[in-house]
Write a protein that holds these residues in place. Structure first.
Motif, PDB file in Angstrom:
ATOM      1  N   PHE A   1       0.755  -1.075   0.062  1.00 54.05           N
ATOM      2  CA  PHE A   1      -0.003  -0.023   0.062  1.00 54.05           C
ATOM      3  C   PHE A   1       0.888   1.381  -0.114  1.00 54.05           C
ATOM      4  O   PHE A   1       0.460   2.474   0.568  1.00 54.05           O
ATOM      5  CB  PHE A   1      -0.964  -0.077   1.150  1.00 54.05           C
ATOM      6  CG  PHE A   1      -1.883  -1.295   1.142  1.00 54.05           C
ATOM      7  CD1 PHE A   1      -2.877  -1.332   0.312  1.00 54.05           C
ATOM      8  CD2 PHE A   1      -1.624  -2.189   1.961  1.00 54.05           C
ATOM      9  CE1 PHE A   1      -3.866  -2.222   0.008  1.00 54.05           C
ATOM     10  CE2 PHE A   1      -2.586  -3.261   2.177  1.00 54.05           C
ATOM     11  CZ  PHE A   1      -3.560  -3.668   1.065  1.00 54.05           C
TER      12      PHE A   1
ATOM     13  N   TRP B   1      -0.709   4.871  -0.645  1.00 53.08           N
ATOM     14  CA  TRP B   1      -2.003   5.201  -0.386  1.00 53.08           C
ATOM     15  C   TRP B   1      -1.949   5.314   1.316  1.00 53.08           C
ATOM     16  O   TRP B   1      -1.082   4.773   1.996  1.00 53.08           O
ATOM     17  CB  TRP B   1      -2.504   3.667  -0.513  1.00 53.08           C
ATOM     18  CG  TRP B   1      -2.768   3.243  -2.076  1.00 53.08           C
ATOM     19  CD1 TRP B   1      -1.949   2.795  -2.626  1.00 53.08           C
ATOM     20  CD2 TRP B   1      -3.812   3.738  -2.898  1.00 53.08           C
ATOM     21  NE1 TRP B   1      -2.261   2.689  -4.039  1.00 53.08           N
ATOM     22  CE2 TRP B   1      -3.601   3.664  -4.112  1.00 53.08           C
ATOM     23  CE3 TRP B   1      -4.671   4.672  -2.656  1.00 53.08           C
ATOM     24  CZ2 TRP B   1      -4.281   3.657  -5.063  1.00 53.08           C
ATOM     25  CZ3 TRP B   1      -5.563   5.153  -3.974  1.00 53.08           C
ATOM     26  CH2 TRP B   1      -5.309   4.555  -5.298  1.00 53.08           C
ATOM     27  N   SER B   2      -2.745   6.286   1.630  1.00 50.42           N
ATOM     28  CA  SER B   2      -2.919   6.277   2.886  1.00 50.42           C
ATOM     29  C   SER B   2      -4.241   5.318   3.333  1.00 50.42           C
ATOM     30  O   SER B   2      -5.367   5.440   2.694  1.00 50.42           O
ATOM     31  CB  SER B   2      -3.627   7.624   3.600  1.00 50.42           C
ATOM     32  OG  SER B   2      -2.474   8.785   3.182  1.00 50.42           O
ATOM     33  N   THR B   3      -4.158   4.485   4.255  1.00 50.36           N
ATOM     34  CA  THR B   3      -5.024   3.408   4.756  1.00 50.36           C
ATOM     35  C   THR B   3      -5.715   3.634   6.073  1.00 50.36           C
ATOM     36  O   THR B   3      -5.009   4.176   6.971  1.00 50.36           O
ATOM     37  CB  THR B   3      -4.570   1.952   4.591  1.00 50.36           C
ATOM     38  OG1 THR B   3      -3.440   2.028   5.588  1.00 50.36           O
ATOM     39  CG2 THR B   3      -3.784   1.964   3.250  1.00 50.36           C
ATOM     40  N   SER B   4      -6.904   3.120   6.086  1.00 55.14           N
ATOM     41  CA  SER B   4      -7.554   2.965   7.524  1.00 55.14           C
ATOM     42  C   SER B   4      -8.473   1.995   7.681  1.00 55.14           C
ATOM     43  O   SER B   4      -8.955   1.427   6.459  1.00 55.14           O
ATOM     44  CB  SER B   4      -8.145   4.453   7.913  1.00 55.14           C
ATOM     45  OG  SER B   4      -9.070   4.829   6.756  1.00 55.14           O
ATOM     46  N   THR B   5      -9.242   1.408   8.705  1.00 52.99           N
ATOM     47  CA  THR B   5      -9.955   0.190   8.760  1.00 52.99           C
ATOM     48  C   THR B   5     -11.129   0.940   9.669  1.00 52.99           C
ATOM     49  O   THR B   5     -11.099   1.559  10.729  1.00 52.99           O
ATOM     50  CB  THR B   5      -9.258  -0.668   9.312  1.00 52.99           C
ATOM     51  OG1 THR B   5      -8.203  -1.266   8.599  1.00 52.99           O
ATOM     52  CG2 THR B   5     -10.395  -1.878   9.799  1.00 52.99           C
TER      53      THR B   5
ATOM     54  N   PHE C   1     -12.226  -1.118   4.582  1.00 54.08           N
ATOM     55  CA  PHE C   1     -10.600  -0.861   4.338  1.00 54.08           C
ATOM     56  C   PHE C   1     -10.603   0.464   3.525  1.00 54.08           C
ATOM     57  O   PHE C   1     -10.991   0.045   2.371  1.00 54.08           O
ATOM     58  CB  PHE C   1     -10.192  -2.030   3.971  1.00 54.08           C
ATOM     59  CG  PHE C   1      -8.473  -1.952   3.821  1.00 54.08           C
ATOM     60  CD1 PHE C   1      -7.754  -1.771   5.131  1.00 54.08           C
ATOM     61  CD2 PHE C   1      -8.087  -2.030   2.436  1.00 54.08           C
ATOM     62  CE1 PHE C   1      -6.383  -1.446   4.763  1.00 54.08           C
ATOM     63  CE2 PHE C   1      -6.574  -1.704   2.397  1.00 54.08           C
ATOM     64  CZ  PHE C   1      -5.919  -1.467   3.486  1.00 54.08           C
ATOM     65  N   SER C   2     -10.262   1.467   3.777  1.00 47.80           N
ATOM     66  CA  SER C   2     -10.054   2.464   2.948  1.00 47.80           C
ATOM     67  C   SER C   2      -8.779   2.769   2.627  1.00 47.80           C
ATOM     68  O   SER C   2      -7.756   2.652   3.247  1.00 47.80           O
ATOM     69  CB  SER C   2     -10.569   3.846   3.842  1.00 47.80           C
ATOM     70  OG  SER C   2     -12.081   3.653   4.008  1.00 47.80           O
ATOM     71  N   MET C   3      -8.551   3.358   1.258  1.00 45.60           N
ATOM     72  CA  MET C   3      -7.465   3.670   0.556  1.00 45.60           C
ATOM     73  C   MET C   3      -7.606   5.135  -0.164  1.00 45.60           C
ATOM     74  O   MET C   3      -8.386   5.327  -0.733  1.00 45.60           O
ATOM     75  CB  MET C   3      -6.775   2.753  -0.364  1.00 45.60           C
ATOM     76  CG  MET C   3      -6.437   1.365   0.133  1.00 45.60           C
ATOM     77  SD  MET C   3      -5.681   0.074  -1.090  1.00 45.60           S
ATOM     78  CE  MET C   3      -7.251  -0.076  -2.150  1.00 45.60           C
TER      79      MET C   3
ATOM     80  N   SER D   1     -10.226   8.195  -3.325  1.00 44.12           N
ATOM     81  CA  SER D   1     -10.442   7.432  -2.203  1.00 44.12           C
ATOM     82  C   SER D   1     -11.538   6.319  -2.538  1.00 44.12           C
ATOM     83  O   SER D   1     -12.505   6.574  -3.204  1.00 44.12           O
ATOM     84  CB  SER D   1     -11.126   8.274  -1.144  1.00 44.12           C
ATOM     85  OG  SER D   1     -11.390   7.328   0.181  1.00 44.12           O
TER      86      SER D   1
ATOM     87  N   LYS E   1     -13.272   2.582  -0.868  1.00 43.51           N
ATOM     88  CA  LYS E   1     -13.631   1.880   0.445  1.00 43.51           C
ATOM     89  C   LYS E   1     -13.910   0.395  -0.001  1.00 43.51           C
ATOM     90  O   LYS E   1     -14.725   0.302  -1.010  1.00 43.51           O
ATOM     91  CB  LYS E   1     -14.618   2.286   1.316  1.00 43.51           C
ATOM     92  CG  LYS E   1     -14.290   3.462   2.022  1.00 43.51           C
ATOM     93  CD  LYS E   1     -15.488   4.312   2.539  1.00 43.51           C
ATOM     94  CE  LYS E   1     -16.212   3.408   3.374  1.00 43.51           C
ATOM     95  NZ  LYS E   1     -17.331   4.191   4.336  1.00 43.51           N
TER      96      LYS E   1
END
Length: 234
Positions: free
Chosen positions: A78, A81-85, A110-112, A204, A206
């Motif tokens: 990744f 990419w900035s990722t978050s859950t 799961f977001s990118m 972005s 998801k």
């Protein structure tokens, strides 16, 4: 020398023929070297290591739970990419009163996200403000029967402060849970006539993952943001 670099850019993209402004103030050498038009401005567009030119991989269901208690995270590279859950609450709406539930599936988004600085990529003010070239967005996600909603896309054209939203495109398709199909689904959009002031793009998406004994994720690939050397007719 500056005129020579401007001529090279003009020959490469036919700028003058398309009515693109070619001001003397632009560093045409830098524009030619960065080649910001007609190329994908997103970095690492296939972080899961797959391509939509081949079918999505079929997952083998083992029925063996992982040794740890927490659901595993999506795997891939990744970088850029900035990722978050985001853990979603359990849906108990269809469970009759009095029924004992031993285990509920857990869903997670799961977001990118990736942000593009258009001027840093080589684009210039007059092009973005006066000509307003078409900006084409494309993405491919893995079709599945995991859930009715497994993918969301949000692309924003932002002003010079990186916060003001000039226009945006949001897509949240619904999956067919009745008929099994496991293909790549294309999502696309073209921004045109969006007005002056665009300097950044926020891209972005998801992907919904499911964990119940085993981990089932949704894949995405071949994401792209391309600034065209042309614009749609008014």
């Amino acid at each position: 020398m500056a005129a020579e670099w401007r001529q090279k850019c003009d020959q490469l993209w036919q700028l003058g023929a398309n009515g693109v402004p070619l001001p003397d103030s632009v560093d045409w050498k830098a524009v030619y070297e960065k080649k910001p038009l007609e190329r994908n401005l997103l970095k690492n567009p296939a972080p899961h290591g797959v391509s939509h030119s081949t079918p999505p991989p079929e997952r083998e269901v083992t029925g063996i739970p992982p040794s740890h208690h927490q659901p595993p995270q999506p795997t891939g590279d990744f970088t850029s990419w900035s990722t978050s859950t985001e853990v979603l609450p359990d849906d108990t709406s269809d469970i009759p009163l009095g029924v004992m539930v031993c285990y509920m599936p857990q869903f997670r988004w799961f977001s990118m996200e990736q942000r593009i600085d258009l001027k840093a990529e080589g684009l210039w003010d007059e092009l973005l403000d006066k000509f307003q070239p078409d900006i084409a967005i494309e993405d491919w996600y893995e079709e599945s029967q995991l859930h009715a909603s497994i993918y969301e896309l949000c692309v924003k054209l932002l002003g010079a402060d990186g916060q003001t939203v000039i226009t945006e495109h949001i897509c949240s398709p619904t999956e067919d849970l009745e008929n099994y199909s496991h293909n790549w689904k294309q999502v696309s959009h073209v921004f045109s006539g969006y007005g002056p002031g665009v300097r950044y793009i926020s891209f972005s998406h998801k992907l919904k993952n499911k964990f119940m004994v085993e981990f089932f994720g949704t894949l995405v690939t071949d994401s792209s943001v391309v600034v065209k050397a042309t614009k749609s007719a008014s």
